[in-house]
Scaffold this active site. Structure first.
Site, PDB file in Angstrom:
ATOM      1  N   ASP A  18      36.471  51.117  45.087  1.00  0.00           N
ATOM      2  CA  ASP A  18      37.359  51.558  44.017  1.00  0.00           C
ATOM      3  C   ASP A  18      38.288  52.675  44.506  1.00  0.00           C
ATOM      4  O   ASP A  18      37.910  53.447  45.385  1.00  0.00           O
ATOM      5  CB  ASP A  18      36.495  52.059  42.846  1.00  0.00           C
ATOM      6  CG  ASP A  18      37.294  52.172  41.564  1.00  0.00           C
ATOM      7  OD1 ASP A  18      38.427  51.655  41.500  1.00  0.00           O
ATOM      8  OD2 ASP A  18      36.783  52.791  40.606  1.00  0.00           O
ATOM      9  N   GLY A  19      39.464  52.740  43.903  1.00  0.00           N
ATOM     10  CA  GLY A  19      40.363  53.869  44.176  1.00  0.00           C
ATOM     11  C   GLY A  19      41.621  53.531  44.944  1.00  0.00           C
ATOM     12  O   GLY A  19      42.406  54.431  45.274  1.00  0.00           O
ATOM     13  N   ASN A  20      41.852  52.240  45.223  1.00  0.00           N
ATOM     14  CA  ASN A  20      43.073  51.871  45.963  1.00  0.00           C
ATOM     15  C   ASN A  20      44.338  52.254  45.193  1.00  0.00           C
ATOM     16  O   ASN A  20      45.302  52.750  45.770  1.00  0.00           O
ATOM     17  CB  ASN A  20      43.125  50.350  46.186  1.00  0.00           C
ATOM     18  CG  ASN A  20      42.015  49.854  47.074  1.00  0.00           C
ATOM     19  OD1 ASN A  20      41.355  50.646  47.735  1.00  0.00           O
ATOM     20  ND2 ASN A  20      41.795  48.551  47.083  1.00  0.00           N
ATOM     21  N   GLY A  21      44.311  51.990  43.878  1.00  0.00           N
ATOM     22  CA  GLY A  21      45.484  52.252  43.043  1.00  0.00           C
ATOM     23  C   GLY A  21      45.813  53.742  43.030  1.00  0.00           C
ATOM     24  O   GLY A  21      46.969  54.136  43.231  1.00  0.00           O
ATOM     25  N   SER A  63      37.180  41.121  40.635  1.00  0.00           N
ATOM     26  CA  SER A  63      36.210  40.821  39.570  1.00  0.00           C
ATOM     27  C   SER A  63      36.788  39.833  38.565  1.00  0.00           C
ATOM     28  O   SER A  63      38.008  39.627  38.500  1.00  0.00           O
ATOM     29  CB  SER A  63      35.817  42.113  38.847  1.00  0.00           C
ATOM     30  OG  SER A  63      36.836  42.490  37.948  1.00  0.00           O
ATOM     31  N   ASN A  66      39.470  41.435  36.700  1.00  0.00           N
ATOM     32  CA  ASN A  66      40.706  41.871  37.368  1.00  0.00           C
ATOM     33  C   ASN A  66      41.926  40.989  37.060  1.00  0.00           C
ATOM     34  O   ASN A  66      43.066  41.392  37.317  1.00  0.00           O
ATOM     35  CB  ASN A  66      40.503  41.962  38.895  1.00  0.00           C
ATOM     36  CG  ASN A  66      39.699  43.162  39.328  1.00  0.00           C
ATOM     37  OD1 ASN A  66      39.051  43.159  40.375  1.00  0.00           O
ATOM     38  ND2 ASN A  66      39.715  44.233  38.538  1.00  0.00           N
ATOM     39  N   TRP A  67      41.698  39.813  36.472  1.00  0.00           N
ATOM     40  CA  TRP A  67      42.848  38.954  36.083  1.00  0.00           C
ATOM     41  C   TRP A  67      43.709  39.644  35.037  1.00  0.00           C
ATOM     42  O   TRP A  67      44.852  39.255  34.820  1.00  0.00           O
ATOM     43  CB  TRP A  67      42.351  37.614  35.523  1.00  0.00           C
ATOM     44  CG  TRP A  67      41.588  36.790  36.493  1.00  0.00           C
ATOM     45  CD1 TRP A  67      40.234  36.588  36.516  1.00  0.00           C
ATOM     46  CD2 TRP A  67      42.114  36.032  37.602  1.00  0.00           C
ATOM     47  NE1 TRP A  67      39.884  35.767  37.573  1.00  0.00           N
ATOM     48  CE2 TRP A  67      41.023  35.408  38.253  1.00  0.00           C
ATOM     49  CE3 TRP A  67      43.398  35.837  38.120  1.00  0.00           C
ATOM     50  CZ2 TRP A  67      41.170  34.602  39.366  1.00  0.00           C
ATOM     51  CZ3 TRP A  67      43.545  35.023  39.238  1.00  0.00           C
ATOM     52  CH2 TRP A  67      42.442  34.421  39.851  1.00  0.00           C
ATOM     53  N   GLU A 205      19.169  51.552  45.149  1.00  0.00           N
ATOM     54  CA  GLU A 205      19.605  52.940  45.001  1.00  0.00           C
ATOM     55  C   GLU A 205      21.112  52.904  44.771  1.00  0.00           C
ATOM     56  O   GLU A 205      21.796  52.014  45.287  1.00  0.00           O
ATOM     57  CB  GLU A 205      19.355  53.711  46.301  1.00  0.00           C
ATOM     58  CG  GLU A 205      17.903  53.855  46.683  1.00  0.00           C
ATOM     59  CD  GLU A 205      17.199  54.971  45.929  1.00  0.00           C
ATOM     60  OE1 GLU A 205      17.893  55.877  45.436  1.00  0.00           O
ATOM     61  OE2 GLU A 205      15.960  54.922  45.835  1.00  0.00           O
TER      62      GLU A 205
HETATM   63  C1  FPP Z   1      39.731  48.673  43.046  1.00  0.00           C
HETATM   64  O1  FPP Z   1      40.652  49.730  43.165  1.00  0.00           O
HETATM   65  C2  FPP Z   1      39.982  47.693  44.060  1.00  0.00           C
HETATM   66  C3  FPP Z   1      40.242  46.383  43.833  1.00  0.00           C
HETATM   67  C4  FPP Z   1      40.302  45.757  42.510  1.00  0.00           C
HETATM   68  C5  FPP Z   1      40.529  45.474  44.949  1.00  0.00           C
HETATM   69  C6  FPP Z   1      39.629  45.595  46.141  1.00  0.00           C
HETATM   70  C7  FPP Z   1      40.390  45.067  47.246  1.00  0.00           C
HETATM   71  C8  FPP Z   1      40.496  45.602  48.460  1.00  0.00           C
HETATM   72  C9  FPP Z   1      39.756  46.760  48.982  1.00  0.00           C
HETATM   73  C10 FPP Z   1      41.505  44.982  49.333  1.00  0.00           C
HETATM   74  C11 FPP Z   1      41.081  44.146  50.431  1.00  0.00           C
HETATM   75  C12 FPP Z   1      39.845  43.358  50.314  1.00  0.00           C
HETATM   76  C13 FPP Z   1      39.578  42.382  51.194  1.00  0.00           C
HETATM   77  C14 FPP Z   1      38.314  41.641  51.128  1.00  0.00           C
HETATM   78  C15 FPP Z   1      40.540  42.036  52.221  1.00  0.00           C
HETATM   79  P1  FPP Z   1      41.631  50.004  41.965  1.00  0.00           P
HETATM   80  O2  FPP Z   1      42.888  49.280  42.193  1.00  0.00           O
HETATM   81  O3  FPP Z   1      40.945  49.683  40.667  1.00  0.00           O
HETATM   82  O4  FPP Z   1      41.847  51.542  42.082  1.00  0.00           O
HETATM   83  P2  FPP Z   1      42.159  52.542  40.901  1.00  0.00           P
HETATM   84  O5  FPP Z   1      40.908  52.638  40.085  1.00  0.00           O
HETATM   85  O6  FPP Z   1      42.477  53.807  41.615  1.00  0.00           O
HETATM   86  O7  FPP Z   1      43.312  51.992  40.133  1.00  0.00           O
END
Ligand code: FPP
Length: 241
Positions: A18-21, A63, A66-67, A205
């Protein structure tokens, strides 16, 4: 199965990435840039597993919920998954990593499904490490799909309803060939499990770390594994002498 030494470390680690965004937003960049940076970390963490004694790594990539994200983000993620498979296949093969996918594939586009099938087939003989990618995965959805298959077996006379016990359902889950996770990590400071491996994590855990996924490097991963090694799991029993 690999011959890694565990020395008290977890054999199966599951990760909610989590946390990419937020990582992208903090830099004033589009969310997809965060997902791309996240994909680079996936590579690093997968590579680190054999050295750190982790035989099974299961990652939550997309998930069933996520759609609901914008069409732009969903299609960007789908194309990232396609590109990840295409660009990583050879490395994963040479690394000795066996790749599996869990989740409902039916809603994924045909090209992505073909790539997933071929990566699974191509790496099927690898034994050094097991990477499972959860794509269009939801724990409740998985249990519902498993229950449907189980009900069909009962209806077809292949399964005696009176013989059903707590070991029956896992045989129908997408994870039927995997051990249960010992440790579930979620990055980015949220303390939720978000429908991930609900049945399988009964005795896992949990570690919730503040680091955003694109910053979660090998050293951060190793530190979480060390914390796990210093705890004692009891599985509902009492402390051993
Ligand atoms: C949640 O962060 C992340 C996702 C929904 C996507 C996970 C995908 C990856 C790590 C990319 C690559 C994966 C593979 C297998 C190549 P978020 O977007 O919900 O972050 P936020 O909570 O900060 O918005």
């Amino acid at each position: 199965m690999s011959g890694n030494s565990h020395e008290g470390g977890p054999r199966h680690v599951a990760v909610i990435m989590d946390g990419n965004g937020r990582w992208a937003q903090q830099r004033g960049r589009p969310r997809l840039l965060g997902h791309r940076a996240g994909a680079k970390r996936v590579r690093e963490i997968v590579e680190a597993c054999p050295d750190l004694g982790v035989d099974y790594l299961t990652i939550f990539a997309f998930s069933t919920e996520n759609w609901k994200r914008t069409q732009e983000e969903v299609s960007g993620l789908m194309s990232l998954f396609r590109r990840y498979i295409q660009s990583e296949a050879q490395t994963l093969l040479e690394q000795g990593t066996r790749v599996r996918f869990i989740g409902d594939r039916l809603r994924l586009d045909a090209k992505l499904r073909r790539l997933m099938d071929s990566l699974e087939a191509m790496t099927a003989h690898n034994t050094r490490c097991n990477l499972t990618i959860a794509l269009n995965y939801g724990g409740r959805d998985e249990v519902a799909r498993a229950t449907k298959r189980l009900a069909h077996d009962v209806a077809d006379g292949k399964l005696d309803p009176d013989a059903i016990c707590d070991e029956t359902l896992p045989r129908y889950l997408d994870t039927c060939v995997l051990p249960d996770p010992d440790l579930v990590i979620r990055t980015s400071g949220e303390a939720r499990i978000s429908n991930f491996l609900l049945w399988q994590s009964a005795y896992a855990e949990y570690e919730f770390v503040d680091t955003l996924w694109p910053d979660f490097d090998r050293a951060a991963f190793a530190a979480v594994l060390r914390r796990y090694g210093s705890r004692e799991r009891r599985f509902g029993g009492v402390l051993s002498a």
